[in-house]
Enzyme design. Structure first.
Site, PDB file in Angstrom:
ATOM      1  CE  LYS A  31      -1.741   1.723   3.904  1.00 29.53           C
ATOM      2  NZ  LYS A  31      -1.626   3.169   4.161  1.00 29.53           N
ATOM      3  CG  ASN A  32       2.445   2.845   3.559  1.00 27.00           C
ATOM      4  OD1 ASN A  32       1.258   3.140   3.384  1.00 27.00           O
ATOM      5  ND2 ASN A  32       2.985   2.713   4.753  1.00 27.00           N
ATOM      6  NE  ARG A  35      -0.062  12.300   7.159  1.00 29.47           N
ATOM      7  CZ  ARG A  35       0.525  13.446   7.421  1.00 29.47           C
ATOM      8  NH1 ARG A  35      -0.134  14.398   7.998  1.00 29.47           N
ATOM      9  NH2 ARG A  35       1.792  13.641   7.108  1.00 29.47           N
ATOM     10  CB  CYS A  81      -4.538  11.992  11.228  1.00 28.88           C
ATOM     11  SG  CYS A  81      -3.401  10.712  11.607  1.00 28.88           S
ATOM     12  NE  ARG A  90       0.650  10.453  10.098  1.00 31.47           N
ATOM     13  CZ  ARG A  90       0.252   9.377   9.455  1.00 31.47           C
ATOM     14  NH1 ARG A  90      -0.918   8.871   9.669  1.00 31.47           N
ATOM     15  NH2 ARG A  90       1.027   8.817   8.557  1.00 31.47           N
ATOM     16  N   PRO A  91       2.183  16.843  11.318  1.00 30.81           N
ATOM     17  CG  PRO A  91       4.016  17.959  12.246  1.00 30.81           C
ATOM     18  CD  PRO A  91       3.142  16.763  12.430  1.00 30.81           C
ATOM     19  CB  ILE A  92       2.653  18.740   5.798  1.00 26.96           C
ATOM     20  CG1 ILE A  92       1.904  20.079   5.804  1.00 26.96           C
ATOM     21  CG2 ILE A  92       1.699  17.570   5.790  1.00 26.96           C
ATOM     22  CD1 ILE A  92       1.289  20.405   4.453  1.00 26.96           C
ATOM     23  CG  ASP A  93       7.127  20.578  10.139  1.00 29.29           C
ATOM     24  OD1 ASP A  93       6.456  19.533  10.102  1.00 29.29           O
ATOM     25  OD2 ASP A  93       8.122  20.711  10.877  1.00 29.29           O
ATOM     26  CG  LEU A  94       9.792  17.571   8.662  1.00 28.77           C
ATOM     27  CD1 LEU A  94      10.008  16.145   9.141  1.00 28.77           C
ATOM     28  CD2 LEU A  94      11.020  18.425   9.002  1.00 28.77           C
ATOM     29  CG  ASP A 120       2.829   1.604   9.405  1.00 27.91           C
ATOM     30  OD1 ASP A 120       2.432   2.460  10.218  1.00 27.91           O
ATOM     31  OD2 ASP A 120       2.967   1.844   8.187  1.00 27.91           O
ATOM     32  CB  ILE A 143       7.099   6.834  14.680  1.00 30.04           C
ATOM     33  CG1 ILE A 143       8.279   5.855  14.599  1.00 30.04           C
ATOM     34  CG2 ILE A 143       6.945   7.637  13.394  1.00 30.04           C
ATOM     35  CD1 ILE A 143       9.580   6.407  14.113  1.00 30.04           C
ATOM     36  NE  ARG A 186      -7.013   4.582   5.060  1.00 26.33           N
ATOM     37  CZ  ARG A 186      -6.095   4.862   5.989  1.00 26.33           C
ATOM     38  NH1 ARG A 186      -6.385   4.821   7.257  1.00 26.33           N
ATOM     39  NH2 ARG A 186      -4.878   5.210   5.624  1.00 26.33           N
TER      40      ARG A 186
HETATM   41  C1  UD1 Z   1       4.439   6.947   6.396  1.00 25.50           C
HETATM   42  C2  UD1 Z   1       3.519   5.777   6.187  1.00 25.50           C
HETATM   43  C3  UD1 Z   1       2.921   5.314   7.516  1.00 25.50           C
HETATM   44  C4  UD1 Z   1       4.039   5.039   8.512  1.00 25.50           C
HETATM   45  C5  UD1 Z   1       4.980   6.232   8.616  1.00 25.50           C
HETATM   46  C6  UD1 Z   1       6.202   5.948   9.488  1.00 25.50           C
HETATM   47  C7  UD1 Z   1       2.606   6.118   3.965  1.00 25.50           C
HETATM   48  C8  UD1 Z   1       1.424   6.448   3.124  1.00 25.50           C
HETATM   49  N1  UD1 Z   1       2.434   6.164   5.279  1.00 25.50           N
HETATM   50  O1  UD1 Z   1       3.658   8.016   6.918  1.00 25.50           O
HETATM   51  O2  UD1 Z   1       2.168   4.121   7.282  1.00 25.50           O
HETATM   52  O3  UD1 Z   1       3.467   4.795   9.783  1.00 25.50           O
HETATM   53  O4  UD1 Z   1       5.476   6.585   7.306  1.00 25.50           O
HETATM   54  O5  UD1 Z   1       6.900   4.841   9.003  1.00 25.50           O
HETATM   55  O6  UD1 Z   1       3.659   5.766   3.472  1.00 25.50           O
HETATM   56  N2  UD1 Z   1       6.645  14.645  10.731  1.00 25.50           N
HETATM   57  C9  UD1 Z   1       6.793  15.987  10.998  1.00 25.50           C
HETATM   58  N3  UD1 Z   1       6.674  16.877   9.964  1.00 25.50           N
HETATM   59  C10 UD1 Z   1       6.435  16.464   8.686  1.00 25.50           C
HETATM   60  C11 UD1 Z   1       6.284  15.095   8.408  1.00 25.50           C
HETATM   61  C12 UD1 Z   1       6.398  14.198   9.458  1.00 25.50           C
HETATM   62  O7  UD1 Z   1       7.018  16.385  12.156  1.00 25.50           O
HETATM   63  O8  UD1 Z   1       6.357  17.330   7.797  1.00 25.50           O
HETATM   64  C13 UD1 Z   1       6.765  13.655  11.829  1.00 25.50           C
HETATM   65  C14 UD1 Z   1       5.490  12.837  12.035  1.00 25.50           C
HETATM   66  O9  UD1 Z   1       4.577  13.506  12.859  1.00 25.50           O
HETATM   67  C15 UD1 Z   1       6.045  11.586  12.679  1.00 25.50           C
HETATM   68  C16 UD1 Z   1       7.409  11.420  11.989  1.00 25.50           C
HETATM   69  O10 UD1 Z   1       7.719  12.693  11.442  1.00 25.50           O
HETATM   70  O11 UD1 Z   1       6.248  11.780  14.059  1.00 25.50           O
HETATM   71  C17 UD1 Z   1       7.451  10.388  10.902  1.00 25.50           C
HETATM   72  O12 UD1 Z   1       6.374  10.610  10.003  1.00 25.50           O
HETATM   73  P1  UD1 Z   1       6.497  10.260   8.439  1.00 25.50           P
HETATM   74  O13 UD1 Z   1       7.653   9.349   8.239  1.00 25.50           O
HETATM   75  O14 UD1 Z   1       6.455  11.529   7.676  1.00 25.50           O
HETATM   76  O15 UD1 Z   1       5.165   9.468   8.210  1.00 25.50           O
HETATM   77  P2  UD1 Z   1       4.238   9.497   6.916  1.00 25.50           P
HETATM   78  O16 UD1 Z   1       5.034   9.714   5.692  1.00 25.50           O
HETATM   79  O17 UD1 Z   1       3.076  10.389   7.172  1.00 25.50           O
END
Ligand code: UD1
Length: 428
Positions: free
Chosen positions: A22-23, A100, A124, A129-133, A314, A336, A406
């Site tokens: 899936k991912n 997401r 969520c 789960r922010p998107i700042d990065l 996961d 995480i 899903r």
């Molecule tokens: C992906 C996977 C999800 C898995 C996760 C961690 C998909 C569709 N989903 O989610 O199944 O559980 O990896 O292996 O592939 N973070 C920030 N800012 C950001 C982005 C992330 O602070 O902009 C933090 C998150 O809150 C979290 C950590 O970084 O604590 C890791 O998240 P991330 O690896 O980005 O997870 P996803 O890509 O959302």
């Protein structure tokens, strides 16, 4: 709303075909935005999230056609996506809220069209789960970012991103994916430091390379991308789902069973397979897959989730269900996501003895679990309840099945085929 009914206590034995990941699928689909030629993805799992992503792509003007979807019993299918012209550069709130991973269109849309607007995902179930990065990575490639009315609008000055150096302060799978797709069409070289090393990232890199991208360091934390003026079409096969495989391995463990996970790739599953062995299961590599066989009582263990090659977040919920029946006390730590123990109260209702202290869960093995009506708020948590139900005495009803749809292809079919007493009831 559908529910799944399990009459527990059956030992599972036989072969479980493992679907495409899936991912991986959710980051390979948006690669189609990067070219006006067709991208065909095979071994795509039949999942609600994959269909949802297809609809999101249709809304952007990308055509999708599916082969093999109707044949019963077929594992996987192929989808051809063609982004001849992009008619919209917006991922609307309704799509992003439900899924997401929709945020993964941001990088490729910006790279191809010079602009993209994506709704902020909002909260969520498994944390903030922010998107700042994601945004910082695109800024490092020259993007201007604006926030308006719950949306992020990114634009590339002069219509094209330029190569840059992205240094991630923490490992993010999604942000690494967005950065890679954007860098593939940027002008010049990009370097991504502290990149996620999840196997799904390597799968994305291999697909991009098949489309004409130039990437060095695949599988490492330092990725170097030489941006191209254009990419071309490709045929690409989605990797097997290591989390699905790990989940069925736990099903073998919790039922005292013996399952061959057909098509699973042991190379991607190091920490999961070590955890299974440590829990007392026999793990063997056989032609065609990985065999997981119970061998005496389950043993307790200490596990901490971490980015790959660490133990995957996961898989935490599924291991917890299994360890609820181990012969002793296990300690699980979730590093995480901050809110990923929502299965705990539900497992407790089935008789599990679990105490949560902050990010740590202490799981005291019990003699037996008992069936109960349960519900969960996320995908992997739902799977932990299915696992508990497979081992429990009596009947378990799992509500909110849409979470499972899903991420687990043909769950009841795969489990029934190896001896589980499980059915879906559409009237619940
Ligand atoms: C992906 C996977 C999800 C898995 C996760 C961690 C998909 C569709 N989903 O989610 O199944 O559980 O990896 O292996 O592939 N973070 C920030 N800012 C950001 C982005 C992330 O602070 O902009 C933090 C998150 O809150 C979290 C950590 O970084 O604590 C890791 O998240 P991330 O690896 O980005 O997870 P996803 O890509 O959302």
């Amino acid at each position: 709303m559908d529910r799944i009914i399990i009459r527990g206590g059956k030992r599972l034995e036989g072969r479980v075909p493992i679907s495409g990941a899936k991912n991986a699928a959710l980051t390979l689909l948006p690669c189609a935005i990067l070219t006006d030629q067709p991208l065909t993805l095979s071994n795509l799992p039949r999942l609600a999230d994959v269909d949802g992503f297809g609809h999101l792509m249709n809304g952007l003007g990308i055509s999708t056609s599916i082969a093999g979807a109707k044949r019963k019993g077929v594992v996987g299918r192929a989808m051809t996506l063609k982004a001849e012209t992009i008619v919209s550069t917006t991922a609307p709130y309704d799509m992003v809220r439900k899924m997401r991973a929709s945020i993964l269109v941001l990088g490729p849309l910006l790279a191809r069209e010079g602009e993209a607007t994506v709704s902020l995902p909002g909260g969520c179930a498994i944390g903030n789960r922010p998107i700042d990065l994601h945004l910082k990575a695109l800024e490092a490639l020259g993007a201007d970012i604006e926030m308006t009315a719950g949306y992020v609008r990114a634009t590339a000055p002069g219509g094209r991103l330029s190569g840059g150096r992205i240094v991630f302060p923490i490992v993010s799978v999604g942000a690494t994916e967005n950065a890679l797709m954007a860098a593939a069409l940027a002008r010049g070289e990009s370097v991504i430091e502290n990149a996620a090393r999840e196997p799904e990232i390597a799968d994305l890199c291999r697909c991009l390379v098949a489309m004409g991208a130039e990437i060095e360091g695949i599988g490492t934390e330092r990725l170097i991308v030489q941006g191209k003026d254009s990419l071309h079409g490709a045929d690409y096969r989605v990797m097997p789902d290591r989390i699905e495989a790990g989940s069925y391995a736990c099903a073998a463990g919790i039922t005292g069973g013996d399952l061959l996970l057909e098509g699973a790739n042991a190379d991607d599953m190091g920490a999961i397979l070590s955890g299974l062995s440590e829990a007392g299961l026999q793990v063997t590599h056989e032609a065609g897959g990985i065999r997981v066989k119970a061998d005496g009582p389950l043993r307790p263990l200490s596990l901490s989730t971490a980015p790959y090659p660490g133990f995957p977040t996961d898989m935490q919920a599924q291991f917890m269900a299994m360890l609820a029946l181990a012969n002793g006390t296990s300690v699980l730590t979730e590093t995480i996501f901050e809110n990923r123990y929502m299965h705990v109260p539900e497992l407790a209702r089935m008789g599990a003895d679990i105490q949560v202290h902050g990010r740590t869960a202490i799981v005291k093995g019990v003699e037996k679990l008992t069936g109960a009506p349960v519900m969960a708020t996320d995908l992997r948590a739902s799977m932990s309840l299915i696992l508990a139900g497979l081992a429990a005495e009596g009947t378990t009803e799992v509500l909110r099945v849409y979470h499972l749809d899903r991420g687990y292809e043909r769950l009841e079919e795969k489990l029934s085929a190896v001896g589980a007493d499980i059915e879906r009831d559409g009237e619940g």
